[in-house]
Scaffold this active site. Structure first.
Site, mmCIF file in Angstrom:
data_model
loop_
_atom_site.group_PDB
_atom_site.id
_atom_site.type_symbol
_atom_site.label_atom_id
_atom_site.label_comp_id
_atom_site.label_asym_id
_atom_site.label_seq_id
_atom_site.Cartn_x
_atom_site.Cartn_y
_atom_site.Cartn_z
ATOM 1 C CG ASP A 1 -0.059 -2.269 7.054
ATOM 2 O OD1 ASP A 1 -1.087 -2.570 7.679
ATOM 3 O OD2 ASP A 1 0.022 -1.252 6.338
ATOM 4 C CG PHE B 1 -1.976 1.077 1.120
ATOM 5 C CD1 PHE B 1 -3.000 1.005 0.183
ATOM 6 C CD2 PHE B 1 -1.908 2.188 1.936
ATOM 7 C CE1 PHE B 1 -3.945 2.012 0.082
ATOM 8 C CE2 PHE B 1 -2.852 3.197 1.837
ATOM 9 C CZ PHE B 1 -3.873 3.115 0.913
ATOM 10 C CE1 TYR C 1 -9.434 3.041 6.512
ATOM 11 C CE2 TYR C 1 -8.299 4.173 8.293
ATOM 12 C CZ TYR C 1 -8.358 3.780 6.983
ATOM 13 O OH TYR C 1 -7.345 4.114 6.133
ATOM 14 C CE LYS C 2 -7.517 -0.415 5.078
ATOM 15 N NZ LYS C 2 -8.186 0.124 3.879
ATOM 16 N NE ARG D 1 -10.094 -2.717 -2.615
ATOM 17 C CZ ARG D 1 -9.514 -2.043 -1.607
ATOM 18 N NH1 ARG D 1 -8.307 -2.375 -1.181
ATOM 19 N NH2 ARG D 1 -10.122 -1.035 -1.049
#
Lengths: 428, 428
Positions: B197, B128, B222-223, B387
């Site tokens: 991560d 990312f 927040y995922k 996705r």
């Protein structure tokens, strides 16, 4: 008597800002003199936060980054705050915490000064500790020396070795305010940059960053800006520096094109490069309600941010508090905060005149009576302090009278000797 | 047909986790396949956040640092999260954002490795971007080289120059999952440290940090943890490192005694030193509601954090999605996510088999039909991607069926050719 309860009531009746109190939810029976630690809940905040939670997050979900304009909240709030601190639109972002933001701007300032060979960062020994911790870390890391001084050494200490003068505008413990314009000019004349911490200034006293030609500033959202516990903080960088230097917390929200997902960092133009990761939307929304409470004072100074009107009342409140304490508790306290208006923030700090113990317990006894101030422990150079913050948005003169009345009674009844007021709490 | 709508309904009826959907507020008419970008609102969150705002902030004000135990929220939440990521109590704090936390742990790892003379940080080109930006900044600053590789070069690339292997456990774009245990062992065998991560892992797949002997890990709130937009992130540091190194964002909340207000930094023992400034209380409280939704799966795997039970369902959901897309849209898509369970996260990524345009518009057309996934643009090495994230807490097999049905219709009606689905949004 210099001032009576009736006088206070008359002042409240004449106060053009009195109605602003309606913009806050204050607990029953509380006189809140700790807005310099955590500001009061704005009335608009519960509904606005609920809307963000249930509508924007709950219903809008990921779409709200576009539809609710989450994506530019840091800049939108920054533009509001700019009016309060003498900055221009586009110069401020609300993001991250104060200490994290200080790291960013101090790093940028040190990077800028590195080629000059200057290797000293000057700050006050009495600065808020977290600022010193961050500076200590960065100085060690970047090969600078952190020189801690007393206020009296300014500006003489600014010699040709000084790279950065890092000061908190209003001292957290004494309420003493620096002359930002004069010290910035002195730093510049000596070839140094300035980093100002506005934690006890933004929303508390007029700040004129551009007029002062300051270089970098950061500050806190949860004190006089009423943004909620641990609210996001802010960053301002003078336009002459903003696009010139990178800060090291180079997360994707500071990238020129975050949604291109390119593997190499390219900083956004201007202060947006001082953002790091994904922004805290709920917390920023709460902060916006706080900013709006300050901007509600704007009509009272002709639309110039509101701080002139707030300042007039703040000085009148702190003057009244000082006068009443001195008259009604004669000989008991020393005034630690400067009496001179130009040197006073929006708080009043007292020390016990006899230098004995009891300051902590007096504060606890006052809190038990609903008068919430706080205590800051002394050290070898500084006495224990009773600290009282005055936020003119929600405090009136009768509050000042009542606070002093409670203080008189705590002393008269020696309430501070009770064991329960001498137990140390985790957070003071 | 390999699977019918009735089959899906039967699977839902048999699903032991089906009732967990009741812990979320899902918008009407939405099939939400973007929990890997922003998790859904937990039902408990609105009331809990309102309580924090109106009671703890509004009524309790500054007293809530003690009375509502705000002061140890980062650690209390960290202890909950520890159960989800294979860590022990006291090893995790929830705080700041993912990028800021990555800066802290990568700095600590580089400091630890500096004396060895190793000067290379290895990461994936497809990591990312914000992770790469942070690593790029730190490497430049600390005299290291960031070496970007393809996955196929692992573990061969781990030579005696490598100081740190920094990987995202589950790739944000492909959904491919690394073997954390094997790669950590390979890194250690080569004399390097690992920084993981867990943005697309925590709450999505079983993670066993201590079992893997990993060194440092950070991740996103927040995922899959459903903590709200821009929720605080987390830091885990292995006990063997936690008290040995300082991170540079040395704010007062990471100090051994923050309320002594001493001018010099003294790091707190353990992972608490990875805190920086005053913590975001409202946002942490929202995150706690999200953590509780994941821990609600704990009873279904015998009280071991819940991830084993969630993983079983997640694989069944993504298996079903893959099977239905391949059967009902034959020849239209290439599967980008690994088919092998051991290498798959909790998302499925598709590319257009004809390598033509249209991926973006198909995603937009699906969103208009209430099937929310997202699009990630390709580059010279990687195709454009559709996705779809699958959160077993709130998705069922009928949702999978319906999502594929909408996809079939978007293709059949060539909806993706409509101009409105080809307009680029600010945030994708």
């Amino acid at each position: 008597m210099t001032m009576t309860l009736d006088d206070c009531r008359r002042l409240d009746a004449q106060d053009p800002l009195a109605a602003l109190r309606g913009r806050f939810i204050l607990p029953e029976g509380v006189i809140y003199l700790d807005g310099n630690s955590l500001g009061v809940l704005p009335s608009a905040a519960p509904a606005r936060i609920a809307e963000v939670v249930t509508q924007e997050w709950g219903e809008g979900l990921i779409r709200s980054w576009n539809t609710a304009r989450w994506i530019d909240l840091p800049q939108r709030l920054g533009d509001k705050l700019a009016r309060v601190i003498g900055a221009a639109p586009g110069e401020v972002v609300c993001t991250d915490g104060t200490s994290v933001n200080l790291y960013k701007v101090l790093f940028a300032a040190l990077s800028q000064m590195a080629p000059t060979g200057r290797r000293v960062v000057v700050s006050e020994r009495s600065n808020f500790p977290t600022d010193l911790y961050i500076a200590e870390s960065l100085c060690r890391e970047r090969g600078f020396t952190l020189k801690l001084i007393d206020e009296s050494e300014l500006p003489a200490v600014l010699d040709d070795q000084v790279a950065v003068l890092m000061l908190t505008h209003v001292n957290y413990r004494t309420g003493a305010m620096h002359d930002m314009k004069a010290l910035t000019a002195a730093a510049h004349a000596a070839g140094a940059l300035t980093v100002w911490d506005l934690a006890h200034s933004a929303g508390a006293v007029p700040v004129a960053l551009n007029d002062c030609e300051a270089d970098f500033a950061i500050g806190c959202g949860y004190k006089y800006l009423n943004g909620g516990p641990g609210a996001p903080a802010f960053v301002w960088v003078h336009a002459r520096h903003a696009s010139r230097f990178e800060q090291p917390l180079s997360g994707w929200f500071g990238h020129a094109a975050p949604f291109e997902f390119t593997p190499h960092y390219r900083p956004a133009p201007g202060v947006t490069r001082y953002l790091c990761g994904t922004q805290p939307i709920i917390a920023l929304s709460a902060l916006e309600c706080g900013l709006d409470t300050v901007l509600a004072a704007e009509p009272f100074d002709g639309g110039r941010g509101g701080m002139a009107a707030l300042r007039t009342k703040s000085l009148a409140l702190t003057d009244a508090f000082i006068a009443l304490v001195e008259e009604r508790c004669p000989g008991r306290f020393t005034l630690v905060t400067p009496r001179e208006h130009a040197r006073r923030g929006s708080q009043v700090c007292l020390a016990l005149a006899d230098k004995g113990p009891g300051a902590y317990a007096i504060v606890q006894a006052l809190i038990a009576r609903g008068v919430i101030g706080d205590f800051r422990a002394g050290d070898s150079q500084m006495p224990d302090i009773l600290r009282f913050g005055f936020t003119p948005l929600y405090l009136g003169f009768e509050d000042v009278w009542n606070a002093v009345e409670h203080l008189v009674q705590v002393l008269e009844h020696e309430e501070w000797k009770r064991p329960e007021f001498n137990q140390k709490l985790a957070v003071t």
